[in-house]
Design an enzyme around this catalytic site. Structure first.
Site, PDB file in Angstrom:
ATOM      1  N   ASN A   9       9.811   3.709  -7.718  1.00  0.00           N
ATOM      2  CA  ASN A   9      10.783   3.916  -6.636  1.00  0.00           C
ATOM      3  C   ASN A   9      11.090   2.538  -6.058  1.00  0.00           C
ATOM      4  OD1 ASN A   9      12.257   4.576  -4.382  1.00  0.00           O
ATOM      5  ND2 ASN A   9      10.517   5.368  -3.223  1.00  0.00           N
ATOM      6  N   TRP A  10      12.257   2.016  -6.414  1.00  0.00           N
ATOM      7  CA  TRP A  10      12.604   0.655  -5.973  1.00  0.00           C
ATOM      8  C   TRP A  10      12.906   0.604  -4.471  1.00  0.00           C
ATOM      9  CZ3 TRP A  10      16.482  -1.914  -9.970  1.00  0.00           C
ATOM     10  CH2 TRP A  10      15.837  -2.051 -11.198  1.00  0.00           C
ATOM     11  N   LYS A  11      13.099   1.756  -3.853  1.00  0.00           N
ATOM     12  CA  LYS A  11      13.579   1.812  -2.459  1.00  0.00           C
ATOM     13  C   LYS A  11      14.846   0.959  -2.339  1.00  0.00           C
ATOM     14  CE  LYS A  11       8.833   2.370  -1.019  1.00  0.00           C
ATOM     15  NZ  LYS A  11       8.060   2.845   0.095  1.00  0.00           N
ATOM     16  N   HIS A  95      11.720  12.153   0.045  1.00  0.00           N
ATOM     17  CA  HIS A  95      10.773  11.054   0.270  1.00  0.00           C
ATOM     18  C   HIS A  95      10.474  10.979   1.768  1.00  0.00           C
ATOM     19  CE1 HIS A  95       9.066   7.036   0.521  1.00  0.00           C
ATOM     20  NE2 HIS A  95       8.819   7.132  -0.771  1.00  0.00           N
ATOM     21  N   GLU A  97      10.291   8.615   3.730  1.00  0.00           N
ATOM     22  CA  GLU A  97      11.191   7.726   4.496  1.00  0.00           C
ATOM     23  C   GLU A  97      12.487   8.454   4.855  1.00  0.00           C
ATOM     24  OE1 GLU A  97      10.956   4.447   1.749  1.00  0.00           O
ATOM     25  OE2 GLU A  97       8.862   4.163   2.342  1.00  0.00           O
ATOM     26  N   GLU A 166       2.456  12.326  -1.588  1.00  0.00           N
ATOM     27  CA  GLU A 166       2.428  10.966  -1.056  1.00  0.00           C
ATOM     28  C   GLU A 166       1.930  11.006   0.395  1.00  0.00           C
ATOM     29  OE1 GLU A 166       5.225   8.226  -3.376  1.00  0.00           O
ATOM     30  OE2 GLU A 166       6.401   9.120  -1.781  1.00  0.00           O
ATOM     31  N   GLY A 172       3.147   2.059   1.178  1.00  0.00           N
ATOM     32  CA  GLY A 172       3.518   0.695   1.560  1.00  0.00           C
ATOM     33  C   GLY A 172       2.509   0.032   2.485  1.00  0.00           C
ATOM     34  N   SER A 208       0.665   3.270  -2.460  1.00  0.00           N
ATOM     35  CA  SER A 208      -0.034   2.021  -2.792  1.00  0.00           C
ATOM     36  C   SER A 208      -0.742   2.074  -4.148  1.00  0.00           C
ATOM     37  CB  SER A 208      -1.010   1.630  -1.679  1.00  0.00           C
ATOM     38  OG  SER A 208      -0.300   1.397  -0.467  1.00  0.00           O
ATOM     39  N   GLY A 229       5.932   2.611  -5.528  1.00  0.00           N
ATOM     40  CA  GLY A 229       6.935   1.845  -4.789  1.00  0.00           C
ATOM     41  C   GLY A 229       6.820   0.362  -5.093  1.00  0.00           C
ATOM     42  N   GLY A 230       6.167  -0.373  -4.198  1.00  0.00           N
ATOM     43  CA  GLY A 230       6.115  -1.838  -4.281  1.00  0.00           C
ATOM     44  C   GLY A 230       5.738  -2.368  -5.658  1.00  0.00           C
TER      45      GLY A 230
END
Ligand code: PEP
Length: 244
Positions: A9-11, A95, A97, A166, A172, A208, A229-230
């Site tokens: 997930n590049w966000k 998600h 967010e 999640e 993150g 994470s 993600g990251g």
């Protein structure tokens, strides 16, 4: 045995030049392997670039959100059919967010999952609790409510989705659920899905995930892969997670 699915997930990250480098690294470094799928969910403006760079490779791609509507006066929204036109296979929905920053409700997330399915996409529906909810002992009831909203709305089609657990406190933050903590929730999600006739769908863990912890998480019986993600922004790290 269920397939292993690893989704990046590049966000809201990326840019044309950096994307080209990352997508080419993934296309060159990932080879079709039975029972394993690697995918990236990119910002909507980069779907065409993902299609150009990844078609013919073993890497799949998708979007990070879709509208619950088919078409019309919804300025700024992107329909599932538009996403599908770019060869996408997946769409993340719900998600945390989006739930937290855009007020997305359980009912809206279920409607988005339905819209994705109708366009031929596989929705990756995210669920998870906040730190306050976990500390209050409410993890299971929060996640059960989110899962029930999906299965109630989708009926038999719930067997065609992917769920990502999640924990919001792990996204993150560098703070990962232990494999045992994650498995406990995945097990309860699986049991709930089973009662709705969707017990065999992939359940991904997100929060994470990195090369250093992926193998231990994915070794758990009800963890079928990861939503990353990251660490998905680094090609080598993401490929290592894919092979974990
Ligand atoms: C995510 O964006 O879904 C996520 C899990 O992020 P991170 O891996 O950076 O915690």
């Amino acid at each position: 045995m269920r397939d292993r699915l690893i989704v990046g997930n590049w966000k809201m990250n990326g840019g044309l030049a950096a994307n080209t480098r990352l997508l080419r690294r993934l296309a060159a470094g990932w080879h079709a392997a039975s029972g394993r799928v690697l995918a990236v969910c990119v910002p909507a403006p980069y779907l065409a670039q993902a299609q150009t760079e990844l078609q013919g490779s073993a890497v799949a791609w998708g979007a990070q959100d879709v509208s619950e509507h088919r078409q019309g006066a919804y300025t700024g929204d992107v329909s599932a059919a538009m996403v599908a036109e770019f060869g996408a296979r997946f769409a993340i929905v719900g998600h945390s967010e989006r739930r937290q920053l855009h007020g997305e409700t359980d009912a809206l997330v279920a409607a988005k999952a339905r819209a994705a399915l109708a366009a031929g996409l596989t929705p990756i529906a995210c669920v998870g609790e906040t730190l306050v909810e976990r500390e209050r002992g409410d993890t299971e009831s929060v996640v059960a409510r989110e899962i029930d909203a999906l299965t109630d709305a989708l009926g038999d089609d719930a067997a065609r989705i992917v769920v990502a657990y999640e924990p919001i406190w792990a996204i993150g933050t560098g703070r990962t659920a232990t494999p045992e903590q994650a498995q406990a929730v995945h097990g309860s999600i699986r049991a709930r899905l089973q009662r709705a006739g969707a017990g065999e769908i992939p359940i991904l863990y997100g929060g994470s995930v990195k090369a250093a912890n992926a193998a231990a998480l994915f070794a758990m019986p009800d963890i079928d892969g990861g939503l990353v993600g990251g660490a998905s922004l680094d090609g080598d790290e993401f490929l290592t997670i894919g092979h974990a």
